[in-house]
Design a protein around this motif. Structure first.
Motif, mmCIF file in Angstrom:
data_model
loop_
_atom_site.group_PDB
_atom_site.id
_atom_site.type_symbol
_atom_site.label_atom_id
_atom_site.label_comp_id
_atom_site.label_asym_id
_atom_site.label_seq_id
_atom_site.Cartn_x
_atom_site.Cartn_y
_atom_site.Cartn_z
ATOM 1 N N THR A 1 0.737 -1.171 -0.025
ATOM 2 C CA THR A 1 0.200 -0.077 0.055
ATOM 3 C C THR A 1 0.964 1.385 0.126
ATOM 4 O O THR A 1 2.098 1.338 0.468
ATOM 5 N N THR B 1 0.233 6.005 -0.195
ATOM 6 C CA THR B 1 -0.655 6.948 -0.408
ATOM 7 C C THR B 1 -0.682 7.873 -1.494
ATOM 8 O O THR B 1 0.370 8.072 -1.908
ATOM 9 N N GLU C 1 -4.952 6.010 1.230
ATOM 10 C CA GLU C 1 -4.632 4.686 0.723
ATOM 11 C C GLU C 1 -5.107 3.892 -0.513
ATOM 12 O O GLU C 1 -5.992 3.842 -0.590
ATOM 13 N N THR D 1 -3.614 0.509 -3.095
ATOM 14 C CA THR D 1 -2.889 -0.814 -3.154
ATOM 15 C C THR D 1 -2.163 -0.773 -4.474
ATOM 16 O O THR D 1 -2.568 -0.098 -5.361
#
Ligand SMILES: Cc1cc2nc3c(=O)[nH]c(=O)nc-3n(C[C@H](O)[C@H](O)[C@H](O)COP(=O)(O)OP(=O)(O)OC[C@H]3O[C@@H](n4cnc5c(N)ncnc54)[C@H](O)[C@@H]3O)c2cc1C
Ligand code: FES
Lengths: 455, 82
Positions: free
Chosen positions: B3, B5, B10, B12
């Motif tokens: 992950t 940001t 956030e 993946t």
């Protein structure tokens, strides 16, 4: 840090890989440098994840064999993530700077490849409009489909693997738009048939496109793009065009990605920085001039500088491989008979010229522009600004127009716009060659310069 | 899966993907706004040549998102101007 190697190869694509292999097999200690984290160049770009579906790649087996052999070869040192940002001749040797220091050699092989050629049109700066190669690199390098409704457009054989790759990996290609005519290949049929491997590769892509029901349209081009309220691509205007690329009628298609490629432009920056001879090829691109053995022409006759692959003229991976092999052997002063390799090269060059005749890029694209159309994407210079610098301000060549408008002086240093500006200003060959001169090959931060002791 | 940001959200990604590709997988296409006209830009050449995909990564502006591999915990943000 200063690193010396007998032979240095810049670029780990098909040309550079073969150059390194052949030079090492002829007994040299070789350094192979690439700015990318993994070998392969554009053709064999891959994610490096073992389990990944390598059917995204045509001929990937050939590539992985070659790459594995290079990784295993004790005479070859690989430097990934190594971008050369300047090249110069100092005390009779080539000095190549990168972020941690310099490489030094008297035998250099340049194999820095090419990037997509782009033609400007209103809206080509909208996110969602990208090159065909960008869609290809997202898929091959990251396993990501560029959009939900993709139009692949432009001209040339490269559009086929791009559209076929996207549609066979779950992408929705809503149209393949080719500027050439449906039967443009017919007059060249005899010379095309000389290269059955390439023809069967092409037929394979056509079959994939047919299975995926991708509609192919000919004598058409994307002439403008339109954004939604978020500023993202929402639709494109497609035109029926004549042989000169003039618009005869238009319609529109909704899509979130338009992946457009007009063939490729060689990246000869390194050759320019080293003062090697460059010339304008039949397709109007600037290429490194080389002799029978891929040797470039330098004022420093004590140096052995070679160039191989797309930088000596656009011709695809098979030609890049042949040129790389010849350059590698020649750089190693090998006495191996080059006759067979030269035969392969001759055939591949002939095929490349045939393709250029089948897919010509006519200058009528200039009529797609409006005064507000961005020409230099970096510095946001419009068509009107360039025209007025040229006519009213009396800039009589591309260089003066550049200084007046900052066109071509942004981060990409004219890589995207210089060829188009040269066409817009009807520049002579000498100006086209000057137009690709970039003393700094890749932008570098002041911090990196300081680290190198240059500040 | 890792992950990172983007603008504080956030997201993946798969290891080995470029930052630009990881963003496109989440339909995030704007990497920067231009200096003069404030127009949005995103990936264009895809191979590090055009500098259109510049983005801020871990506080560093002017990073080419198309040739930078995404890493776990990276803090990525749209670059306003440049
Ligand atoms: C985006 C893109 C996608 C393509 N995809 C395909 C495809 O799927 N199928 C196909 O048949 N053809 C494809 N092509 C055409 C491609 O040009 C040829 O197939 C082939 O890869 C050319 O080989 P090459 O060795 O000459 O150059 P490349 O494969 O382009 O290799 C050049 C290498 O040099 C490195 N390099 C450049 N400058 C520097 C520097 N300053 N410092 C360090 N390293 C540097 C680059 O990182 C690159 O890895 C693609 C081209 C592009 C631009
Ligand atoms: S998209 Fe061109 S540099 Fe990243």
């Amino acid at each position: 840090m200063e690193l010396r190697h007998q032979v240095i190869v810049i670029g780990g694509g098909p040309a550079g890989l073969n150059a390194a292999k052949y030079a090492a097999n002829a007994g040299c200690n070789v350094a192979l440098l690439d700015s990318a984290p993994r070998l392969g160049g554009q053709y064999w770009r891959h994610t490096g994840i073992e389990s990944d579906d390598q059917s995204r790649h045509h001929n990937f087996d050939q590539g992985s064999l070659l790459m594995d052999a290079i990784i295993a070869n004790p005479r070859i040192t690989i430097y990934p993530n190594t971008t050369i940002w300047s090249a110069s001749v100092i005390n009779g040797e080539v000095v190549l700077r990168y972020k941690d220091g310099a490489f030094i050699t008297s035998r250099l092989i340049l194999a820095t490849g090419a990037y997509d050629r782009s033609l400007p049109f209103p809206g080509w700066d909208i996110p969602g409009v990208m090159t065909a190669g960008a869609a290809q690199s997202l898929l091959k390098g990251s396993g990501v489909i560029a959009g939900k409704r993709i139009v692949v457009a432009g001209s040339g054989p490269f559009l086929l693997p791009v559209a076929a790759g996207l549609s066979s990996h779950g992408g929705k290609v809503v149209g393949l738009i080719e500027a050439a005519g449906k039967f443009a290949w017919l007059p060249e049929i005899l010379s095309l048939l000389q290269n059955p491997a390439k023809i069967s590769e092409g037929l394979g892509y056509l079959l994939t496109l047919r299975k995926a029901k991708v509609e192919m349209r000919f004598k058409q081009a994307v002439i403008s793009a339109h954004a939604d309220s978020d500023g993202l691509l929402e639709s494109i205007t497609v035109a029926n065009i004549d042989a000169e690329f003039h618009i005869t009628s238009t319609y529109s298609i909704n899509c979130d990605v338009a992946a457009i490629g007009w063939g490729f432009t060689p990246d000869t920056s390194m050759a320019g920085a080293l003062g090697l001879k460059e010339e304008v090829a039949a397709d109007g691109s600037v290429v490194v001039a080389v002799d029978e053995n891929q040797r470039a022409s330098s004022a420093h006759s004590e140096l052995h500088i070679f160039a191989a692959g797309e930088i000596t003229g656009i011709g695809g991976s098979a030609l890049s491989l042949a040129e790389g092999a010849i350059a590698g052997l020649a750089a190693a002063d090998s006495r191996t008979n080059l006759r067979d390799l030269k035969k392969i090269r001759r055939k591949a060059r002939r095929f490349a010229l045939t393709l250029q005749r089948v897919y010509p890029i006519a200058l009528g694209w200039k009529s797609w522009l409006t005064p507000e159309t961005i020409i230099c994407r970096c510095e946001e210079v419009t068509h009107a600004a360039i025209q007025s610098a040229f006519t009213e301000l009396d800039a009589d060549d591309a260089r003066s127009a550049k200084l007046m408008t900052r066109c071509g002086m942004g981060m990409c240093q004219g890589r995207i716009c210089s060829r188009n500006v040269a066409d817009l200003l009807d520049s002579p060959d000498a100006d086209r060659i000057k137009g690709v001169y970039r003393p700094i090959i890749s932008p570098i931060t002041l911090g990196e310069l300081a680290q190198d002791g240059l500040l | 899966m890792i992950t990172f940001t983007f603008n504080g959200v956030e997201l993946t990604a798969r290891e080995g993907q470029s930052v630009a590709a990881a963003l496109i997988a989440h339909n995030e296409r704007i990497t920067r706004l231009t200096r003069a006209a404030g127009k949005p830009r995103g990936i264009f050449c895809g191979i590090g040549v055009c500098f259109d995909c510049l983005i801020i990564i871990d506080g560093q502006p002017n990073q080419r998102s198309c040739i930078t591999e995404v890493k776990a915990g990276m803090v990525v943000a749209v670059q306003d101007g440049a």
